[in-house]
Design a protein around this motif. Structure first.
Motif, PDB file in Angstrom:
ATOM      1  N   ALA A   1       1.089  -1.027  -0.349  1.00  0.00           N
ATOM      2  CA  ALA A   1       0.101   0.137   0.056  1.00  0.00           C
ATOM      3  C   ALA A   1       0.627   0.955   0.160  1.00  0.00           C
ATOM      4  O   ALA A   1       0.494   2.025  -0.806  1.00  0.00           O
ATOM      5  CB  ALA A   1      -0.765  -0.143   1.516  1.00  0.00           C
ATOM      6  N   LEU A   2       1.526   1.072   0.992  1.00  0.00           N
ATOM      7  CA  LEU A   2       2.957   2.264   1.128  1.00  0.00           C
ATOM      8  C   LEU A   2       3.581   2.580  -0.927  1.00  0.00           C
ATOM      9  O   LEU A   2       3.464   3.581  -1.179  1.00  0.00           O
ATOM     10  CB  LEU A   2       4.073   1.842   1.795  1.00  0.00           C
ATOM     11  CG  LEU A   2       4.813   3.140   2.460  1.00  0.00           C
ATOM     12  CD1 LEU A   2       4.032   3.886   3.071  1.00  0.00           C
ATOM     13  CD2 LEU A   2       6.224   2.969   3.455  1.00  0.00           C
ATOM     14  N   CYS A   3       4.010   1.434  -0.846  1.00  0.00           N
ATOM     15  CA  CYS A   3       4.597   1.345  -2.755  1.00  0.00           C
ATOM     16  C   CYS A   3       3.555   2.692  -3.738  1.00  0.00           C
ATOM     17  O   CYS A   3       4.105   3.360  -3.700  1.00  0.00           O
ATOM     18  CB  CYS A   3       5.064  -0.063  -3.279  1.00  0.00           C
ATOM     19  SG  CYS A   3       6.489  -0.460  -2.128  1.00  0.00           S
ATOM     20  N   ALA A   4       2.351   1.776  -3.618  1.00  0.00           N
ATOM     21  CA  ALA A   4       1.115   2.430  -4.294  1.00  0.00           C
ATOM     22  C   ALA A   4       1.071   4.088  -4.843  1.00  0.00           C
ATOM     23  O   ALA A   4       0.758   4.537  -4.902  1.00  0.00           O
ATOM     24  CB  ALA A   4      -0.158   1.924  -4.134  1.00  0.00           C
ATOM     25  N   ALA A   5       0.906   4.776  -2.538  1.00  0.00           N
ATOM     26  CA  ALA A   5       0.849   5.803  -2.730  1.00  0.00           C
ATOM     27  C   ALA A   5       1.918   6.415  -3.153  1.00  0.00           C
ATOM     28  O   ALA A   5       1.946   7.593  -3.265  1.00  0.00           O
ATOM     29  CB  ALA A   5       1.043   5.638  -1.072  1.00  0.00           C
ATOM     30  N   LEU A   6       3.166   5.749  -2.755  1.00  0.00           N
ATOM     31  CA  LEU A   6       4.105   6.560  -2.684  1.00  0.00           C
ATOM     32  C   LEU A   6       4.388   7.484  -4.829  1.00  0.00           C
ATOM     33  O   LEU A   6       4.860   8.086  -4.948  1.00  0.00           O
ATOM     34  CB  LEU A   6       5.673   6.261  -3.054  1.00  0.00           C
ATOM     35  CG  LEU A   6       6.097   6.298  -0.944  1.00  0.00           C
ATOM     36  CD1 LEU A   6       7.164   5.466  -0.775  1.00  0.00           C
ATOM     37  CD2 LEU A   6       6.153   7.373  -0.837  1.00  0.00           C
ATOM     38  N   ILE A   7       4.038   6.278  -5.562  1.00  0.00           N
ATOM     39  CA  ILE A   7       4.042   6.728  -6.800  1.00  0.00           C
ATOM     40  C   ILE A   7       3.386   7.165  -7.173  1.00  0.00           C
ATOM     41  O   ILE A   7       3.396   7.820  -7.727  1.00  0.00           O
ATOM     42  CB  ILE A   7       3.217   4.886  -7.352  1.00  0.00           C
ATOM     43  CG1 ILE A   7       4.754   3.531  -6.683  1.00  0.00           C
ATOM     44  CG2 ILE A   7       3.701   5.028  -9.197  1.00  0.00           C
ATOM     45  CD1 ILE A   7       4.577   2.121  -7.543  1.00  0.00           C
TER      46      ILE A   7
ATOM     47  N   MET B   1      -3.710   2.699   1.658  1.00  0.00           N
ATOM     48  CA  MET B   1      -3.177   3.649  -0.072  1.00  0.00           C
ATOM     49  C   MET B   1      -3.978   4.788   0.729  1.00  0.00           C
ATOM     50  O   MET B   1      -3.177   5.996   0.445  1.00  0.00           O
ATOM     51  CB  MET B   1      -3.681   2.695  -1.529  1.00  0.00           C
ATOM     52  CG  MET B   1      -3.528   3.797  -2.513  1.00  0.00           C
ATOM     53  SD  MET B   1      -3.672   4.711  -2.989  1.00  0.00           S
ATOM     54  CE  MET B   1      -5.355   4.041  -4.117  1.00  0.00           C
ATOM     55  N   LEU B   2      -4.657   4.785   0.219  1.00  0.00           N
ATOM     56  CA  LEU B   2      -5.929   6.088   0.413  1.00  0.00           C
ATOM     57  C   LEU B   2      -4.961   6.866   1.512  1.00  0.00           C
ATOM     58  O   LEU B   2      -5.068   8.482   1.785  1.00  0.00           O
ATOM     59  CB  LEU B   2      -7.371   5.845   0.219  1.00  0.00           C
ATOM     60  CG  LEU B   2      -7.971   6.939  -0.567  1.00  0.00           C
ATOM     61  CD1 LEU B   2      -7.281   7.128  -1.635  1.00  0.00           C
ATOM     62  CD2 LEU B   2      -9.315   6.591   0.175  1.00  0.00           C
ATOM     63  N   ILE B   3      -4.892   6.060   2.761  1.00  0.00           N
ATOM     64  CA  ILE B   3      -5.191   7.016   4.208  1.00  0.00           C
ATOM     65  C   ILE B   3      -3.061   7.722   3.978  1.00  0.00           C
ATOM     66  O   ILE B   3      -2.961   8.286   4.524  1.00  0.00           O
ATOM     67  CB  ILE B   3      -4.302   5.981   5.032  1.00  0.00           C
ATOM     68  CG1 ILE B   3      -6.871   5.224   5.223  1.00  0.00           C
ATOM     69  CG2 ILE B   3      -3.558   6.280   6.335  1.00  0.00           C
ATOM     70  CD1 ILE B   3      -6.001   4.202   6.559  1.00  0.00           C
ATOM     71  N   TYR B   4      -2.244   6.041   2.946  1.00  0.00           N
ATOM     72  CA  TYR B   4      -1.159   7.324   3.030  1.00  0.00           C
ATOM     73  C   TYR B   4      -1.029   8.088   2.245  1.00  0.00           C
ATOM     74  O   TYR B   4       0.164   9.059   2.193  1.00  0.00           O
ATOM     75  CB  TYR B   4       0.451   5.809   2.457  1.00  0.00           C
ATOM     76  CG  TYR B   4       0.210   4.091   3.781  1.00  0.00           C
ATOM     77  CD1 TYR B   4      -0.313   4.130   5.342  1.00  0.00           C
ATOM     78  CD2 TYR B   4       0.100   2.893   2.659  1.00  0.00           C
ATOM     79  CE1 TYR B   4       0.180   3.041   5.705  1.00  0.00           C
ATOM     80  CE2 TYR B   4       0.274   2.466   3.657  1.00  0.00           C
ATOM     81  CZ  TYR B   4       0.464   2.361   4.769  1.00  0.00           C
ATOM     82  OH  TYR B   4       0.190   1.352   5.879  1.00  0.00           O
ATOM     83  N   TYR B   5      -1.511   8.185   1.260  1.00  0.00           N
ATOM     84  CA  TYR B   5      -1.234   9.220  -0.015  1.00  0.00           C
ATOM     85  C   TYR B   5      -2.668  10.246   0.606  1.00  0.00           C
ATOM     86  O   TYR B   5      -1.074  11.812   0.352  1.00  0.00           O
ATOM     87  CB  TYR B   5      -2.620   8.938  -0.640  1.00  0.00           C
ATOM     88  CG  TYR B   5      -2.888   9.724  -2.414  1.00  0.00           C
ATOM     89  CD1 TYR B   5      -2.274   9.527  -2.995  1.00  0.00           C
ATOM     90  CD2 TYR B   5      -3.417  10.523  -2.276  1.00  0.00           C
ATOM     91  CE1 TYR B   5      -1.573  11.087  -4.040  1.00  0.00           C
ATOM     92  CE2 TYR B   5      -3.716  11.845  -3.293  1.00  0.00           C
ATOM     93  CZ  TYR B   5      -3.173  11.812  -4.554  1.00  0.00           C
ATOM     94  OH  TYR B   5      -2.382  12.124  -5.408  1.00  0.00           O
ATOM     95  N   SER B   6      -3.119  10.223   1.232  1.00  0.00           N
ATOM     96  CA  SER B   6      -3.538  12.028   1.921  1.00  0.00           C
ATOM     97  C   SER B   6      -2.747  12.063   2.833  1.00  0.00           C
ATOM     98  O   SER B   6      -2.460  13.273   3.216  1.00  0.00           O
ATOM     99  CB  SER B   6      -5.933  11.208   2.861  1.00  0.00           C
ATOM    100  OG  SER B   6      -5.472  10.300   3.545  1.00  0.00           O
TER     101      SER B   6
END
Lengths: 458, 316
Positions: B109-115, B194-199
């Motif tokens: 999820a972290l990778c997806a958020a960073l991408i 992912m959404l949590i990290y992304y925001s």
């Protein structure tokens, strides 16, 4: 504290009632006693001018609603309040709850044969057995179904429908590979070896991992009597006897030889395999025919049906898969109400017009003799089964259902332990017979914990 | 919404600010109106959590027999639960599951958020919604869908293997079933995490990146040294949620059980075991005891993880 007082009070009052010898009302937990209810009482209840109100729980609404109307029209003094209940285990949970609360208990409840004993031994149902009812009412029903409405000597309900097991087979596959329809289990195995040799993608049949009746049906075919319910408090287990061993090793061998394939019928893989004609036979209750028709329409004309093969040199036996009855609950204490309820259950389950409705509009396989001995019904042919008179086979199977069989009064636990202990061995290759032994140990300790007196034949 | 939650969890320590205020000697006045605002939650918490817990505790002290009815059992149910091999086998299973699944889910999820946050993707809403979409699929449907995909002969996996002339391993056999379940859960929850990290990432001021770039930092270096440290709080929080989810695993194995009954026993996870005891074995009292013991053990494990995680995220 309050709880202890309550139990003391209950104990004392039980003693008082016993001393004062309250005759008339039958004690629901003792099965040997005669309830005193007679067929004359039933007839009087139908003719009586006094109104009797009965509450009935059932999930087969489309089946029961029309016959209830027929009954009420004919006998307006008995009023039935139909309550649609959730199916099977969900209904039992609901029933369990009202029994614990001692409020809102129905008078009549639909139950599967496998689940009824559980409630009978706890005293949640009423035993209305008597010589006259056993003889005269019992004569209306298939013997095996009538036996299944009992726990030992106690009679707790009236059988409505039944699921005698039969052998559905793919006539086209057997013909193509020059195999005969197996009449013994030995032949089943031999023909299966030939089939799998000729085409390794094909199997004679399958072991359904999702159906606990798979093994019990076989144990029944071999008349192995792995357990006996002696009465509502006494059980005996004999799950390591020579017959059980024969059955376990037979299934194990068939899996190894590619005669039976272990698979769960719950997944999509199974449906695909059926459509692609992987299995030459399907062993199940007589109700499976209608499902085969609706689920695999492309296989029309290819199926046929026969009574199950016979075990060793025994004559062929059928077993039971499913089927339900109407049970009388402990809520019905007065004799007039009992008579009315039993008369009603008996009417809708065995009256010719009612049974006809159950069969034609409800699609039930009735347990009544008026249906199973009906020549006209037996002559009906079915195109899906290549024009075979399938009912005739079903009726024949129903006649040879093994009556030397009892259902343990804790079916869910029974199934659960089977799933956990025995089912993995079908795919792992470990000894099925040893697993059955472990299963027995579990069942015995559960039964003892639940307060049953257990005898073990070791 | 999500970002304020993550800031709360990670950075602000209300207890600490309170203490500081008190130190300054200002006496707090009791605000009774606050009680009215918190009352709905307190009532719900009381009736929805505390009372059922107490009731379960009470139930655990009795036993109900089919023959003989209910009687007081003392601590016997609890003692039995603590030494129940089926319970501990299930607990070991979910522990192994948690050790593999939770970090994997967080990392993916972290990778997806960073991408997504890298700023190199056009029309970012499209991949974002695509990654999030599985979360909208109910877990029941997801488990069924994946069981079709896993099919050894006719499923997608089986067909792909067939295409290359091989035979697929049986992913629903006892050897692979745990990974099959992990895959379903990761597929379902990756988008949510992912959404949590992304925001959280979106709240990092751009000036930090500019400064880093001026200093010659690569994008990877920025991700490693700025982005990840900045969202440590969210990472710990989601990790704790993942662990709780793992220890409470129920839906997926329960659904797959009918399809692979030979691979999933009814005591596969502690939750499944209590469910089976209560509703199939009709043993409500023992089920209550086991569920309390399971809850207690899970709380201890989560407590330890949370303690270590908080240390790590405070450690800047």
């Amino acid at each position: 504290m309050a709880r202890r007082i309550a139990s003391v009070v209950a104990g004392v009052s039980a003693v008082v009632f016993a001393l004062s010898g309250c005759g008339g009302t039958s004690s629901s937990s003792s099965s040997s006693s005669d309830s005193g209810l007679t067929t004359t009482d039933l007839n009087n209840a139908l003719k009586s001018k006094k109104t009797v109100n009965l509450t009935m729980w059932a999930w087969s609404e489309t089946q029961y609603k029309p016959v209830i109307q027929q009954f009420e029209k004919k006998y307006p003094n008995i009023k039935i309040k139909f309550v649609l209940s959730p199916v099977s285990t969900d209904e039992y949970t609901k029933f369990q709850n009202v029994v614990s609360a001692n409020k809102g208990i129905p008078d009549i409840i639909q139950m599967e044969y496998d689940s009824m004993p559980q409630f009978a031994v706890k005293g949640d149902l009423t035993n209305f057995s008597s010589d006259s009812i056993e003889k005269e009412v019992g004569a209306n029903y298939n013997t095996a179904a009538w036996t299944a409405a009992h726990v030992s000597d106690g009679l707790y309900g009236i059988p409505t429908d039944q699921g005698p097991t039969v052998l559905y087979y793919r006539n086209d596959i057997l013909k193509k590979y020059n195999l005969k329809t197996p009449t013994t289990w030995k032949e089943f195995e031999e023909e299966g070896i030939k089939l799998h040799k000729a085409d390794s993608s094909k199997y004679m049949g399958f072991v359904d991992l999702a159906d606990p009746r798979n093994l019990t049906n076989f144990l029944d075919y071999a008349d192995s009597k792995p357990w006996t319910v002696k009465d509502v408090q006494n059980l005996s287990f004999d799950m390591q006897n020579s017959k059980v061993k024969e059955v376990s090793t037979f299934i194990q061998r068939c899996i190894k030889e590619g005669v039976l394939q272990p698979i769960s019928s719950a997944g999509s893989e199974f449906n695909q395999a059926m459509n692609k004609s992987r299995y030459a036979t399907y062993l199940d209750g007589a109700w499976r025919g209608a499902l085969l028709k609706s689920m695999y329409p492309s296989l029309s004309g290819k199926w046929k049906v026969e009574v199950p093969p016979s075990w060793g040199s025994d004559s062929a036996r059928s077993s039971t898969s499913g089927g339900s009855m109407l049970a009388l609950t402990k809520n019905v204490t007065s004799k007039t109400k009992q008579a009315a309820a039993v008369a009603f259950m008996n009417y809708i389950s065995s009256n010719k017009t009612a049974v006809n409705t159950l069969v034609t509009t409800g699609g039930l396989f009735s347990a009544a003799n008026v249906y199973q001995n009906d020549e006209k019904q037996a002559a009906i042919t079915d195109k899906y089964f290549g024009g075979q008179a399938v009912n005739k086979v079903y009726f024949d199977a129903a006649k040879i259902v093994n009556t030397n069989w009892s259902v343990l009064p804790f079916n869910q636990e029974f199934v659960n332990e089977y799933n956990d202990i025995v089912v993995p061995t079908y795919t792992s290759g470990d000894s099925i017979f040893d697993a059955v032994g472990k299963w027995e140990t579990k069942l015995v300790s559960y039964a003892k914990n639940q307060g049953f007196t257990v005898t073990e034949n070791k | 919404m999500a970002h304020s939650a993550t800031v709360d969890a990670g950075k602000v320590h209300p207890a600490r600010t309170n203490r500081r205020k008190k130190d300054r000697g200002r006496k707090e006045k009791w605000e009774w109106s606050g009680l009215a605002f918190s009352a709905p939650y307190v009532v719900m918490f009381l009736f929805g959590t505390i009372l059922p817990l107490l009731y379960a505790l009470y139930l655990g002290f009795f036993q109900t027999k089919m023959i003989g009815g209910e009687s007081f059992a003392g601590f016997s149910n609890y003692i039995q639960a603590f030494t129940d091999p089926l319970f501990w086998a299930g607990f070991k299973r979910v522990s192994l599951y948690a050790v593999i699944q939770a970090p994997l889910l967080v990392i993916l999820a972290l990778c997806a958020a960073l991408i997504l946050d890298s700023g190199r993707i056009k029309h970012i809403a499209v991949p974002r919604i695509l990654v999030f979409l599985p979360y909208a699929v109910p877990s029941v449907v997801a488990a069924l869908m994946w069981s079709y995909i896993y099919g050894q002969d006719y499923g997608l996996v089986g067909q792909v293997f067939k295409l290359f002339g091989g035979k697929s391993p049986d992913l629903l056999s006892s050897k692979f079933i745990m990974f099959a379940i992990m895959n379903i859960v990761i597929w379902g929850f990756m988008g949510y995490n992912m959404l949590i990290y992304y925001s959280s990432l979106r709240t990092i001021p751009d000036e930090l990146y500019e400064a880093a770039r001026l200093d010659g930092a690569s994008e990877f270096r920025i991700a490693w040294s700025i982005k990840i440290p900045a969202i440590k709080g969210s990472v710990v929080m989601t990790l704790v949620f993942c662990l709780i989810g793992a220890f409470q695993l129920f839906n997926e194995p329960n659904l797959l059980q009918s399809i692979a009954p030979d691979a999933i026993p009814s005591s596969y996870t502690p939750n499944m075991y209590t469910y089976t005891l209560a509703f199939k074995g009709q043993n409500m009292n023992y089920a209550a005891a086991v569920s309390l013991v399971a809850g207690l053990v899970t709380m201890v494990v989560i407590g330890i993880v949370k303690f270590i995680g908080d240390k790590w995220s405070d450690n800047d």
